[in-house]
Design a protein around this motif. Structure first.
Motif, short mmCIF file in Angstrom:
data_model
loop_
_atom_site.label_atom_id
_atom_site.label_comp_id
_atom_site.label_asym_id
_atom_site.label_seq_id
_atom_site.Cartn_x
_atom_site.Cartn_y
_atom_site.Cartn_z
N PHE A 73 0.86 -1.19 0.00
CA PHE A 73 0.00 0.00 0.00
C PHE A 73 0.89 1.23 0.00
O PHE A 73 1.99 1.20 0.58
N HIS A 102 -0.80 -4.11 -4.57
CA HIS A 102 -1.81 -4.58 -3.62
C HIS A 102 -2.55 -5.77 -4.20
O HIS A 102 -2.77 -5.85 -5.42
N ASP A 148 -2.80 4.21 -4.88
CA ASP A 148 -2.47 3.68 -3.57
C ASP A 148 -2.11 2.19 -3.63
O ASP A 148 -1.41 1.67 -2.76
#
Length: 212
Positions: A89, A124, A137
């Motif tokens: 992240f 992620h 992100d």
């Protein structure tokens, strides 16, 4: 402290000591986060052996990265076991510090996984999944720094190594070795790499004795 790993059908997957943060559900990224719980081990000795045995902190959501710190006279990491952190992240990765008199990292010729110490970053797990937006992100995680303080460091055998690598678009971090004597032998690696767009980290070796 002794951790023994194994791989078998129906057995425990990745046995060891683990902390984790980041679960689906919270706005605006769809991830609920929090501070990664730190791992601290103070012992006369730490012994790890066997496939997939791990001490690991994983950051999959927003929040502080915590830390991993090992303080032991002797640290033995052998045959596919590892100490490390994974950041998936955006933001800083978890730092890993080992303070010991003797630190041995010993690989196994029959395994294809790293034996050693790592603090890496990656995409992620939700990135690219159906119905999940392509958020920055999920792509810009940085790896964490690694600091090893040891009178004698041995990195020996197949895939034994120390790595702070970025496998996504974030930066990899620095590796600092403060040692007396160090021996590196076999097809292992000391690496601070960025495989895609991020900045690569640095490697510093401060040795009061010999590096072979």
């Amino acid at each position: 402290v002794r951790i023994e790993g194994f791989t078998q059908v129906g057995g425990i997957v990745n046995p060891g000591i683990r902390t984790f943060v980041g679960v689906p559900g919270g706005p605006p990224t769809g991830i609920t986060g929090g501070e990664v719980p730190s791992i601290l081990i103070n012992a006369n000795s730490l012994s790890m052996a066997g496939g997939q045995a791990r001490i690991q902190a994983t950051r999959d959501g927003p929040g502080a990265p915590g830390k991993i710190e090992i303080n032991a006279d002797t640290v033995m990491v052998e045959r596919g076991s590892s100490i490390g952190a994974l950041n998936e992240f955006v933001g800083a990765g978890t730092p890993v510090t080992v303070n010991s008199r003797i630190l041995n990292l010993s690989g196994d010729p029959n395994l294809t996984t790293l034996t050693g110490i790592f603090s890496n970053s990656n995409f992620h797990p939700l990135y690219g999944q159906r119905g999940v937006p392509f958020l920055r992100d999920f792509t810009l995680a940085d790896s964490g720094p690694i600091t090893l303080n040891a009178d004698k460091l041995t990195v020996l055998g197949n895939l034994a190594g120390i790595s702070s690598d970025s496998f996504a678009f974030g930066a990899s971090s620095k590796i600092t070795l403060n040692v007396g004597d160090a021996l590196f032998a076999g097809p292992g690696a000391l690496s601070a790499q960025s495989l895609l767009a991020g900045t690569s980290g640095s490697i510093t070796v401060n040795a009061s004795g010999q590096v072979n």
